[in-house]
Design a protein around this motif. Structure first.
Motif, PDB file in Angstrom:
ATOM      1  N   THR A 350       0.869  -1.183   0.000  1.00 44.47           N
ATOM      2  CA  THR A 350       0.000   0.000   0.000  1.00 44.47           C
ATOM      3  C   THR A 350       0.902   1.229   0.000  1.00 44.47           C
ATOM      4  N   THR A 351       0.880   1.981  -1.093  1.00 41.45           N
ATOM      5  CA  THR A 351       1.785   3.141  -1.203  1.00 41.45           C
ATOM      6  C   THR A 351       1.039   4.399  -1.608  1.00 41.45           C
ATOM      7  N   ASP A 352      -0.234   4.520  -1.268  1.00 42.14           N
ATOM      8  CA  ASP A 352      -0.992   5.716  -1.627  1.00 42.14           C
ATOM      9  C   ASP A 352      -0.452   6.937  -0.873  1.00 42.14           C
ATOM     10  N   GLY A 353      -0.339   8.058  -1.584  1.00 43.73           N
ATOM     11  CA  GLY A 353       0.074   9.312  -0.937  1.00 43.73           C
ATOM     12  C   GLY A 353       1.564   9.524  -0.862  1.00 43.73           C
ATOM     13  N   LEU A 354       2.364   8.640  -1.446  1.00 40.97           N
ATOM     14  CA  LEU A 354       3.815   8.834  -1.417  1.00 40.97           C
ATOM     15  C   LEU A 354       4.204  10.018  -2.303  1.00 40.97           C
ATOM     16  N   PRO A 355       4.980  10.974  -1.800  1.00 37.05           N
ATOM     17  CA  PRO A 355       5.411  12.091  -2.649  1.00 37.05           C
ATOM     18  C   PRO A 355       6.579  11.684  -3.543  1.00 37.05           C
ATOM     19  N   ALA A 356       6.830  12.491  -4.545  1.00 31.22           N
ATOM     20  CA  ALA A 356       7.982  12.264  -5.412  1.00 31.22           C
ATOM     21  C   ALA A 356       9.250  12.756  -4.714  1.00 31.22           C
ATOM     22  N   VAL A 357      10.386  12.222  -5.137  1.00 30.82           N
ATOM     23  CA  VAL A 357      11.684  12.647  -4.611  1.00 30.82           C
ATOM     24  C   VAL A 357      12.594  12.968  -5.788  1.00 30.82           C
ATOM     25  N   ARG A 358      13.725  13.589  -5.489  1.00 37.30           N
ATOM     26  CA  ARG A 358      14.724  13.851  -6.518  1.00 37.30           C
ATOM     27  C   ARG A 358      15.914  12.932  -6.269  1.00 37.30           C
TER      28      ARG A 358
END
Length: 467
Positions: A350-358
């Motif tokens: 379950t990975t809903d809501g994970l933000p992007a990273v650089r």
């Protein structure tokens, strides 16, 4: 000649050493202070002495000035007045003069300055003049006759400077004694001060030399002035870091020797069997497969070591792209589905809501793959590995939880070491997966932590700064 050279070398060494420079600097400051104090005291004494001299001269001269004023007002000639008061002046060790308004001496009781010009007063009615080799102090008073026919004049009472004594000369022995005592005290304080400052430095030098000889447990006292104490503390920190790095290096060499020995022994044994003809015919292919498998294991091990070394050294430069963490986790799960199925382990994601990273997408994918692979290896058949992702405090947080027996006591400090393998791992590995994962996380400004959970098993948490 030899003694002169030795003295020159000793002086040169003293100027080059910190203790010598501190000692000489302190003495220089004290010497300047004593000189300034001596000049100031001398000036104050001279000023005080002049004030006292003027008061005494005024007291001694007052009766004579009054008598001269009275005689002149009574119509007596200046010479008659001075002759009449000569004995009284001599008893006071004084000298009487009458001068014109242009400072020309009309009458002198000593008869040596007649018709000469007397210097004007230097302060008020007080002044001084030189007669021969003697210095005289004088006080003057203007005479304005009340009767007609008498000319205005200035009456002067003078006294030798030597008759008043020399307060500065009287104080000179005391000042010299005080200066010698102060200089001796300064020498003692300078020596103690230089030793107080340089002793920790000498101990630091001795500690550095012992450390250079291989005594890596050497530490120095943190003492002395704040700057020197700070230097000692920094040395101890450096020594501790070097000692830990050396211990880690020795442990690494021991680990890699152990890890390389097993596959090399297998390769050597089966290669020898093939060479001796013992693994001929139908036995040759299995032996070749074992050699191939162990060779691949060695290659993976070497590549893993190189990967960790490159990441920890900060190179090569990682790509800095905007990466969706959800996609990376999903890709890692998909890549491990077959392996998990063979191990009888299910993957719950379950990975809903994970933000992007650089960051570098390939390295980050390897990070999550290693963590999930580690969880699968430590989970028993029929268990489930949970992968959860969320945004927390502006970070991308991914938690991977296995269903194994948890982390043994003290394992948290060894988990991310190269070649570390848990006691309950279900399959063989090089023991580099977690070390590589941690190096990747740190290279991206993140971190990995591990803990035991109450329900059983271990949980690894990855935190990465969001884009």
């Amino acid at each position: 000649m030899g003694r002169r050279v030795q003295d020159g070398r000793a002086g040169h060494l003293m100027l080059r050493s910190v203790a010598g420079r501190l000692f000489l600097s302190y003495l220089g400051v004290v010497a300047i202070g004593l000189l300034v104090a001596a000049i100031t005291i001398s000036a104050l004494v001279v000023r005080y002495e002049n004030d006292v001299l003027r008061l005494r001269l005024q007291e001694l001269s007052a009766p004579l000035l009054t008598a001269m004023q009275t005689g002149l007002r009574n119509g007596q000639q200046p010479r008659e007045v001075i002759d009449a008061l000569k004995d009284q002046a001599a008893s006071a060790d004084a000298r009487l003069l009458v001068i014109a308004n242009n400072r020309r001496v009309l009458v002198d009781s000593e008869n040596s300055l007649a018709n000469q010009t007397l210097p004007p007063p230097t302060q008020g009615t007080f002044g001084q003049f030189i007669d021969g080799s003697d210095q005289w102090l004088f006080v003057q008073q203007a005479f304005r006759p009340a009767a007609a026919g008498l000319n205005p004049a200035i009456i002067v009472v003078a006294r030798p400077r030597a008759a008043f004594g020399d307060a500065l000369r009287a104080l000179l022995p005391s000042l010299l004694v005080a200066g010698v005592v102060a200089a001796g005290f300064a020498l003692i304080v300078a020596g103690l001060l230089s030793r107080t400052i340089t002793r920790p430095l000498r101990e630091l030098v001795a500690g550095a030399r012992r450390f250079a000889r291989g005594e890596y447990r050497t530490r120095v006292p943190v003492a002395g002035p704040s700057e020197v104490a700070e230097l000692g503390g920094a040395f101890n920190e450096m020594a501790g870091e070097i000692e830990r790095a050396r211990d880690s290096e020795q442990a690494f060499l021991a680990d890699i020797s152990h890890e390389l020995r097993t596959p090399l022994t297998s390769i050597q044994g089966f290669a020898q069997a093939i060479a001796d003809g013992e693994a001929a015919g139908e036995a040759a292919p299995p032996a070749a497969k074992i050699i191939q498998r162990e060779s691949r294991r060695l290659i993976r091990m070497v590549e893993g070591l190189l990967e960790v070394a490159k990441l920890q050294a900060g190179g090569p430069e990682l790509a800095r792209e905007r990466v969706e963490v959800t996609a990376l986790v999903s890709g890692a799960v998909a890549a491990l589905e077959v392996q998990a199925h063979e191990a009888g382990v299910t993957l719950d994601v379950t990975t809903d809501g994970l933000p992007a990273v650089r960051g570098d997408p390939d390295k980050l994918a390897q990070l999550f793959t290693n963590l999930i692979d580690n969880a699968v290896k430590h989970s028993p058949r029929g268990a489930s590995v949970a992968v959860r992702g969320a945004r927390e405090d502006g970070q991308a947080v991914v938690r991977v939880r296995d269903a194994g027996s948890g982390l043994p006591g003290g394992a948290q400090t060894r988990l991310f070491r190269r070649f570390y393998r848990g006691e309950n791992a279900q399959r063989d590995g090089a023991g580099l997966g977690l070390a590589i994962a941690q190096a990747i996380a740190i290279a991206h400004g993140g971190a990995i932590t591990a803990r035991n959970i109450d329900e059983g098993g271990a949980e690894f948490t990855v935190r990465l700064p969001s884009a």
